[in-house]
Design an enzyme around this catalytic site. Sequence first.
Site, PDB file in Angstrom:
ATOM      1  N   ILE A  10       1.156  -9.263   6.735  1.00 47.09           N
ATOM      2  CA  ILE A  10       0.935  -9.244   5.292  1.00 47.09           C
ATOM      3  C   ILE A  10       1.411  -7.936   4.685  1.00 47.09           C
ATOM      4  O   ILE A  10       2.069  -7.912   3.653  1.00 47.09           O
ATOM      5  CB  ILE A  10      -0.560  -9.470   4.969  1.00 47.09           C
ATOM      6  CG1 ILE A  10      -1.000 -10.863   5.420  1.00 47.09           C
ATOM      7  CG2 ILE A  10      -0.816  -9.289   3.473  1.00 47.09           C
ATOM      8  CD1 ILE A  10      -2.483 -11.121   5.252  1.00 47.09           C
ATOM      9  N   GLY A  16      -3.335   1.400   8.836  1.00 43.17           N
ATOM     10  CA  GLY A  16      -3.081   0.298   9.736  1.00 43.17           C
ATOM     11  C   GLY A  16      -2.290  -0.819   9.086  1.00 43.17           C
ATOM     12  O   GLY A  16      -1.947  -0.778   7.909  1.00 43.17           O
ATOM     13  N   ILE A  17      -2.005  -1.819   9.894  1.00 43.50           N
ATOM     14  CA  ILE A  17      -1.213  -2.964   9.470  1.00 43.50           C
ATOM     15  C   ILE A  17      -2.137  -4.158   9.276  1.00 43.50           C
ATOM     16  O   ILE A  17      -3.110  -4.328  10.005  1.00 43.50           O
ATOM     17  CB  ILE A  17      -0.132  -3.283  10.521  1.00 43.50           C
ATOM     18  CG1 ILE A  17       0.757  -2.047  10.746  1.00 43.50           C
ATOM     19  CG2 ILE A  17       0.731  -4.454  10.078  1.00 43.50           C
ATOM     20  CD1 ILE A  17       1.756  -2.215  11.864  1.00 43.50           C
ATOM     21  N   LYS A  33      -7.053  -6.363   9.577  1.00 40.16           N
ATOM     22  CA  LYS A  33      -6.541  -5.008   9.368  1.00 40.16           C
ATOM     23  C   LYS A  33      -6.772  -4.225  10.656  1.00 40.16           C
ATOM     24  O   LYS A  33      -7.900  -3.917  11.019  1.00 40.16           O
ATOM     25  CB  LYS A  33      -7.240  -4.312   8.198  1.00 40.16           C
ATOM     26  CG  LYS A  33      -6.747  -2.878   7.972  1.00 40.16           C
ATOM     27  CD  LYS A  33      -7.556  -2.138   6.916  1.00 40.16           C
ATOM     28  CE  LYS A  33      -7.211  -2.603   5.527  1.00 40.16           C
ATOM     29  NZ  LYS A  33      -7.848  -1.732   4.480  1.00 40.16           N
ATOM     30  N   ASP A 127     -10.178   3.367  -6.651  1.00 39.29           N
ATOM     31  CA  ASP A 127      -8.754   3.023  -6.539  1.00 39.29           C
ATOM     32  C   ASP A 127      -8.493   1.615  -7.068  1.00 39.29           C
ATOM     33  O   ASP A 127      -7.775   0.833  -6.447  1.00 39.29           O
ATOM     34  CB  ASP A 127      -8.283   3.147  -5.089  1.00 39.29           C
ATOM     35  CG  ASP A 127      -6.752   3.179  -4.967  1.00 39.29           C
ATOM     36  OD1 ASP A 127      -6.085   3.476  -5.987  1.00 39.29           O
ATOM     37  OD2 ASP A 127      -6.226   2.905  -3.873  1.00 39.29           O
TER      38      ASP A 127
END
Length: 346
Positions: A10, A16-17, A33, A127
């Site tokens: 995604i 992280g990915i 994640k 955020d």
Amino acid sequence: MDQYCILGRIGEGAHGIVFKAKHVETGEIVALKKVALRRLEDGIPNQALREIKALQEIEDSQYVVQLKAVFPHGAGFVLAFEFMLSDLAEVVRHAQRPLAPAQVKSYLQMLLKGVAFCHANNIVHRDLKPANLLISASGQLKIADFGLARVFSPDGGRLYTHQVATRWYRAPELLYGARQYDQGVDLWAVGCIMGELLNGSPLFPGENDIEQLCCVLRILGTPSPRVWPEITELPDYNKISFKEQAPVPLEEVLPDASHQALDLLGQFLLYPPRQRIAASQALLHQYFFTAPLPAHPSELPIPQRPGGPTPKAHPGPPHVHDFHVDRPLEESLLNPELIRPFIPEG
């Protein structure tokens, strides 16, 4: 990780990915994640730890992305979230023109319900931006990415970093270096998001912090101690001066917006943080009760992320961690209280 089958990538975040995955036994689609630890002695990154704690505090809201499980994996750990099809940034990007008023109301109403829930539980997101507002297949908007979230101290005595929030949505007090702030930073971001939905493009697209302030000043005018008494106490107030600039009426900035929309927007985009309208109060504003009423989620656009089943990754840091490591995770690195097993729904 054996209980999941990876379906595609995604995107990539600060730590992280994120992958799309399916639970082998239940077939449930989730977003994983994977958070890697650069060095074992460093422990869990603060942002990842904050995200876990914040989401466990507010896991009962239908307007916040659900954290389903946390478990160790190799030299790191994995957060399993409910899978969301897209995000509000993609909605705005794919729109051929500004969204219809009923659609803007619907997105804003869902956002405010999520923000109100967070603030009622003393969580400041810090955020909020369209890319962190995810959209489900049914059109439901949910707040995500609590990596910068903090538990708010009501007494106002706690110091925080001012380097939070993506620049275009960063409140003026943060741009002036404030170390003490509250939910007002989220409310300013909500106003920026509302303006972007009404306008079809960001209201304050600064390329650096100084230009960001200039973008704000061009529309809201130069802040003064008369309007914002606390500004003189901010660390960076005397580091730069701006020429006097009168505010531009919001109806000139957004000529197609309704009177009620501009009235609510103006109550978010106020210099003094304490004067910004609270999320719970904003939900009672006349804007949401005049025609056209907020659209049903099923009437909202839901664009696929780029790339279909294997979405394009969002820009991330230059380093990419190798998650396929066989070293066991040291028990001291992960608080056992933060590890929750996967519990299938139903």
